[in-house]
Design a protein around this motif. Structure first.
Motif, mmCIF file in Angstrom:
data_model
loop_
_atom_site.group_PDB
_atom_site.id
_atom_site.type_symbol
_atom_site.label_atom_id
_atom_site.label_comp_id
_atom_site.label_asym_id
_atom_site.label_seq_id
_atom_site.Cartn_x
_atom_site.Cartn_y
_atom_site.Cartn_z
ATOM 1 N N LYS A 51 0.804 -1.233 0.000
ATOM 2 C CA LYS A 51 0.000 0.000 0.000
ATOM 3 C C LYS A 51 0.833 1.278 0.000
ATOM 4 O O LYS A 51 0.368 2.303 -0.473
ATOM 5 C CB LYS A 51 -0.956 0.017 1.200
ATOM 6 C CG LYS A 51 -1.965 -1.132 1.217
ATOM 7 C CD LYS A 51 -2.935 -1.077 0.049
ATOM 8 C CE LYS A 51 -3.940 -2.205 0.050
ATOM 9 N NZ LYS A 51 -3.456 -3.494 -0.523
ATOM 10 N N ARG A 52 2.044 1.255 0.563
ATOM 11 C CA ARG A 52 2.811 2.508 0.604
ATOM 12 C C ARG A 52 4.302 2.223 0.710
ATOM 13 O O ARG A 52 4.688 1.144 1.171
ATOM 14 C CB ARG A 52 2.356 3.372 1.777
ATOM 15 C CG ARG A 52 2.632 2.754 3.134
ATOM 16 C CD ARG A 52 2.055 3.634 4.229
ATOM 17 N NE ARG A 52 2.229 3.031 5.542
ATOM 18 C CZ ARG A 52 3.255 3.247 6.337
ATOM 19 N NH1 ARG A 52 4.236 4.050 5.954
ATOM 20 N NH2 ARG A 52 3.337 2.678 7.524
ATOM 21 N N TYR A 54 8.077 2.447 2.237
ATOM 22 C CA TYR A 54 8.574 2.455 3.617
ATOM 23 C C TYR A 54 9.941 3.124 3.646
ATOM 24 O O TYR A 54 10.683 3.059 2.677
ATOM 25 C CB TYR A 54 8.681 1.022 4.145
ATOM 26 C CG TYR A 54 7.322 0.451 4.408
ATOM 27 C CD1 TYR A 54 6.714 0.591 5.649
ATOM 28 C CD2 TYR A 54 6.613 -0.164 3.381
ATOM 29 C CE1 TYR A 54 5.438 0.119 5.860
ATOM 30 C CE2 TYR A 54 5.333 -0.641 3.594
ATOM 31 C CZ TYR A 54 4.755 -0.496 4.841
ATOM 32 O OH TYR A 54 3.489 -0.951 5.040
ATOM 33 N N GLU A 163 -1.184 -2.960 -7.761
ATOM 34 C CA GLU A 163 -0.739 -2.185 -6.585
ATOM 35 C C GLU A 163 0.776 -2.046 -6.579
ATOM 36 O O GLU A 163 1.316 -1.013 -6.191
ATOM 37 C CB GLU A 163 -1.204 -2.867 -5.299
ATOM 38 C CG GLU A 163 -2.685 -2.650 -5.055
ATOM 39 C CD GLU A 163 -3.103 -2.993 -3.635
ATOM 40 O OE1 GLU A 163 -2.270 -3.515 -2.866
ATOM 41 O OE2 GLU A 163 -4.274 -2.748 -3.302
ATOM 42 N N LEU A 167 2.936 1.303 -6.426
ATOM 43 C CA LEU A 167 3.955 1.449 -5.376
ATOM 44 C C LEU A 167 5.310 1.801 -5.990
ATOM 45 O O LEU A 167 6.014 2.703 -5.520
ATOM 46 C CB LEU A 167 4.061 0.130 -4.601
ATOM 47 C CG LEU A 167 5.091 0.057 -3.486
ATOM 48 C CD1 LEU A 167 4.661 0.905 -2.302
ATOM 49 C CD2 LEU A 167 5.288 -1.388 -3.033
ATOM 50 N N LYS A 170 5.573 5.272 -6.865
ATOM 51 C CA LYS A 170 5.819 6.142 -5.701
ATOM 52 C C LYS A 170 7.287 6.118 -5.304
ATOM 53 O O LYS A 170 7.801 7.084 -4.752
ATOM 54 C CB LYS A 170 4.971 5.685 -4.512
ATOM 55 C CG LYS A 170 3.488 6.016 -4.670
ATOM 56 C CD LYS A 170 2.709 5.541 -3.468
ATOM 57 C CE LYS A 170 1.217 5.656 -3.746
ATOM 58 N NZ LYS A 170 0.406 4.776 -2.924
#
Ligand SMILES: Cc1cc2nc3c(=O)[nH]c(=O)nc-3n(C[C@H](O)[C@H](O)[C@H](O)COP(=O)(O)OP(=O)(O)OC[C@H]3O[C@@H](n4cnc5c(N)ncnc54)[C@H](O)[C@@H]3O)c2cc1C
Length: 397
Positions: A51-52, A54, A163, A167, A170
Motif C-alpha cells: 500500500k505505501r 517504507y 498495486e 507502489l 511512488k
C-alpha cells in the motif's frame, strides 16, 4: 494442556487462522489452541505490504507490518509455533507431522494455510532472479530493491500486480507491465471495458505496457511475477479430500466426512451464498476474517460450545488505490454473468464510475472507481442492497 483436555490445531498463522482461534475461545471452548505457521512472523497485515513506500531499514518508523491484535483475544490463550510447517496430516488418526520431526495429536483442526504466489517456472527461477510477492519477507526484499533500483518489470494484471506498479511509481521507478492477450489491469475482476480504461490510466502515469510472456527483461532489472496464486494444500494429500481448487468445505466451513476438521480463508472453497449450486474461493482479507470466524464457531459448535447455527455473514469487500484512483469492490463480481453501469462513464473511471454486477438479473457485486468521492452515497445504497441477501440463496447447511 487446558482443563478440558482438548487440543485444537490451527494450520496457518494468517488472519483466517487467527480469527478461527479467536472465535473458538470466544465461544468458551476449553482447549489448548496451537497455531502453526511456517513464516517466522505472527499474524500481520498482509494487504498492507503493497500500500505505501517504507523508509529505509534503520530509519525510524520502518516496521512494515506489526503483529496484528484482535480485539477481545487474550494472546496468552494461544500457543504459537512459528517457523514450524505442517508437512503432512493424517486426518483419520488426527495427527499432524511437523517440519521439526515432531508429531501433534489434535481433537479439532482448522486448515488456514492460504495460498502462495504462482510462478511461471514452477519455482525454478531460471537464470534471472524472479521475485514474487506474498509474504512479509518477500515484501521486505521488494521494497528494498524498489528503493534502490530505477526500474521494475511486472508480469501480471491482478490486484497485487497493479498495486505493485503504483507502489513502484511512488518509489520513482520506471514501470513496465508485461501484458498477455486479454489480461489488462483488473480485467479478470472488473471486465474488459473498465480494464481498457484502467490501462489508459496506468499509461498516463508512466507505465509502459509490453506484450509478452512472463520473461525478465534482458537488462536484468528487478522482475516481479504477480501472476496468480496456488492454494497450499499439498500437506493434506492422501486423505481423500477434494483438493481440486483449495479445500472443499460445506456452508459451515466443515470438510466433508470429517466432523472435526474445518477450513477458512484463501484456501477454502465453499458454497457461494450468492449463487446456489456454485462453489467459490475468494482471496480477500474480509473473506478470510469472515470464514475464519465461521470455521471457529462451527468447530466450537461441534464441541458443544456456542449458541445458534453459525453461518456466513457474507460480504467480502476491499479497497485498493492505484496511481491515486480508488477502487472499491464488494460482493463477488467474478460470479456475475452481466454488468451494468449505474453512474459515471466507464471510459473515465477517474471521474467516478459505479458498476453493478449481476447474476441471473440479481446483484452479486459492486465496483466503484473514483479519484474523489462523487458517488459515495449511491455506492453505500448499493452495498446495502447487497447485504440484503439478494440471491435469496444463502447456503444453509
Ligand atoms: C501483496 C498482497 C496485497 C493484498 N492486498 C489485499 C487488499 O488490498 N485487500 C484484500 O481484501 N486482500 C488483499 N490481499 C489478500 C489477503 O491478504 C488474503 O486474502 C489474506 O491474507 C488471506 O488470509 P489467510 O489467513 O487465508 O491466508 P494467508 O494470509 O496466506 O496465511 C496463511 C499462512 O499459512 C502459512 N502456511 C501455509 N502452509 C502451511 C503449512 N503447511 N504449515 C504451516 N503454515 C503454513 C503461510 O505461510 C501463511 O503464513 C493481498 C494479498 C497480498 C499478497
Amino acid at each position: 494442556m487446558a482443563d478440558g483436555g482438548r487440543t485444537i490445531g490451527v494450520v496457518g498463522s494468517g488472519i483466517a487462522g487467527l480469527r478461527a482461534a479467536k472465535a473458538l475461545l470466544t465461544c468458551g471452548v476449553d482447549a489448548e489452541v496451537v497455531i502453526f505457521g511456517d513464516e517466522a512472523h505472527r499474524t500481520y497485515n498482509r494487504p498492507g505490504l503493497t500500500k505505501r513506500p517504507y523508509p529505509p531499514p534503520g530509519a525510524p518508523g520502518t516496521a512494515m507490518a506489526e503483529d496484528l491484535e484482535v480485539a477481545g483475544l487474550d494472546d496468552d490463550a494461544l500457543t504459537w509455533r512459528l517457523g514450524t510447517g505442517v508437512d503432512t496430516a493424517d486426518l483419520r488418526d488426527k495427527v499432524l507431522h511437523l517440519s521439526t520431526g515432531e508429531t501433534f495429536d489434535y481433537d479439532g483442526l482448522v486448515i488456514a494455510s492460504g495460498v502462495r504466489a504462482r510462478t511461471s517456472t514452477g519455482g525454478s527461477g531460471g537464470s534471472h532472479p524472479r521475485r514474487t510477492l506474498r509474504g512479509l519477507d518477500d515484501a521486505q526484499h521488494i521494497h528494498d530493491e524498489l528503493r534502490a533500483s530505477g526500474k521494475v518489470t511486472i508480469a501480471g494484471a491482478g490486484f497485487v500486480a497493479c498495486e505493485l506498479a503504483s507502489l513502484a511509481g511512488k518509489y520513482g521507478c520506471e514501470v513496465v507491465m508485461l501484458e498477455s492477450p486479454r489480461r489488462g489491469p483488473f480485467r479478470g475482476l472488473l471486465g474488459k471495458r473498465i480494464s481498457i480504461a484502467l490501462r489508459r490510466w496506468f499509461a498516463r502515469h508512466g507505465v509502459t505496457f509490453l506484450p509478452g510472456d512472463p520473461e525478465p527483461s534482458p537488462d536484468r532489472s528487478l522482475f516481479v511475477e504477480a501472476i496468480g496464486s496456488v492454494p497450499n494444500t499439498e500437506w493434506l494429500r492422501g486423505n481423500g479430500l477434494d483438493l481440486s481448487d483449495g479445500v472443499r468445505v460445506d456452508a459451515r466451513m466443515r470438510v466433508p466426512g470429517h466432523e472435526d476438521v474445518f477450513a477458512a480463508g484463501d484456501v477454502a472453497r465453499y458454497p457461494d451464498p450468492w449463487a446456489a449450486g456454485r462453489l467459490t474461493r475468494i482471496e480477500l482479507w474480509k473473506n478470510a476474517i469472515d470464514t475464519g470466524d465461521l470455521a471457529g464457531r462451527s468447530l466450537a459448535a461441534s464441541l458443544g460450545r456456542g449458541a445458534g447455527k453459525p453461518r456466513l455473514g457474507y460480504f467480502p469487500n476491499t479497497t485498493s488505490e492505484v496511481f491515486g484512483l480508488r477502487i472499491q469492490v464488494a460482493g463477488n463480481p467474478k460470479a456475475s454473468d452481466a454488468a451494468e453501469v449505474v453512474r459515471g462513464d466507464p471510459d473515465h473511471p477517474d471521474r467516478g464510475v459505479l458498476v453493478r454486477f449481476l447474476r441471473g438479473g440479481v446483484a452479486v457485486g459492486v465496483a466503484y472507481l473514483d479519484e474523489g468521492a462523487r458517488f459515495n452515497s449511491t455506492y453505500i445504497e448499493l452495498l446495502r442492497s447487497l447485504k440484503a441477501d439478494p440471491a435469496g440463496a444463502v447456503a444453509a447447511g
